[in-house]
Design an enzyme around this catalytic site. Structure first.
Site, PDB file in Angstrom:
ATOM      1  N   PRO A 179      50.916 -24.597 -53.312  1.00  0.00           N
ATOM      2  CG  PRO A 179      48.902 -25.530 -52.887  1.00  0.00           C
ATOM      3  CD  PRO A 179      50.358 -25.800 -52.816  1.00  0.00           C
ATOM      4  CE  LYS A 219      50.850 -19.297 -47.184  1.00  0.00           C
ATOM      5  NZ  LYS A 219      51.998 -20.092 -47.077  1.00  0.00           N
TER       6      LYS A 219
END
Length: 266
Positions: A2, A51
């Site tokens: 990710p 994030k």
């Protein structure tokens, strides 16, 4: 892995599934949230920040999560099997009448007052995919520590938010420098290109199921150097090398081409 692009995709999926709907199931499987019950509350929106994921819920609450290396959120229809991992890896379940969001392997999960979101994300630099993106500020943050290796500076979310280990390696390759080159030694032209190039890479992948920096869709040709240790560089054919570099807290594998990139290698 990710990074900013995949986190934005996750936020979009979660927002589509949950926003505007009342929670009929709430199960937060971390000790400090074990007694929290969010059922009956409406999900207002899901917003990415770098994030991080911010799920805002009626009543002035925000569920903050971070995927780090291998966390994920999966969306399931009522009769669909859950296939995101074994049950003991589930950290959060948010269900509505027609969709269920399941968070697997979430290393960060906390409930905040929405007014206190800055406690979780206020330290972040400009978000490459966010409305606060400011290329001048991002570059100023990076060059403020000229002795710091470029790769470390790019991973530091306080400088600019959204770059992870993959984009770090790829961005350094496209700039023609190694990740260990001190920021202050970055050629002027490369420094000027850096913010726009970083944004271009993440924007190009924000809506793509498979990440690519080369523009080539074929497996094995999607990335210039990342994950290509001992394989030919896609530009010059030299064997790609791998070393260790971190963000100041832990080391990660870092890839570079010794022909296409100049600078120190450790």
């Amino acid at each position: 892995m990710p990074e900013g692009d995949t986190v934005h995709q996750a936020a979009r999926r979660l927002h589509s599934a949950l926003a505007g709907r009342v929670l009929t199931r709430s199960d937060l499987r971390v000790p400090k949230l074990a007694t929290v019950d969010l059922t009956g509350r409406t999900v207002l929106d899901v917003t990415p920040r770098g994030k991080h994921l911010l799920t805002r819920i009626e009543g002035g609450l925000t569920l903050h999560s971070h995927l780090r290396m291998d966390g994920s959120w999966r969306i399931y229809a009522p009769d669909e099997p859950w296939r995101g991992g074994p049950g003991h890896q589930i950290r959060a379940i948010l269900g509505t009448a027609d969709r269920t969001a399941v968070g697997y392997r979430l290393p960060v999960l906390e409930l905040l007052r929405t007014s206190d979101e800055a406690k979780a994300v206020g330290h972040l630099g400009p978000d490459l995919l966010g409305p606060d993106w400011d290329p001048e500020r991002a570059l100023a943050n990076l060059v403020a520590a000229p002795e710091r290796p470029l790769g470390e500076a790019l991973l530091d979310q306080r400088n600019l938010a959204g770059i992870g280990n993959v984009f770090k390696s790829e961005l350094c390759f496209l700039l023609g420098v190694t990740p260990w080159l001190p920021v202050g030694e970055l050629p002027g032209e490369a420094a000027a290109r850096l913010p726009a190039l970083a944004k271009k890479l993440l924007e190009a992948n924000r809506d793509q199921p498979s990440r690519t920096t080369t523009g080539r869709p074929r497996p094995g040709q999607r990335l210039y150097v990342y994950g290509r240790a001992s394989r030919p560089c896609l530009r010059c054919g030299t064997s790609v090398r791998v070393g260790e570099q971190g963000d100041g807290s832990r080391s990660r594998p870092t890839y570079w081409c010794p022909t296409c990139q100049r600078g120190p290698t450790s």
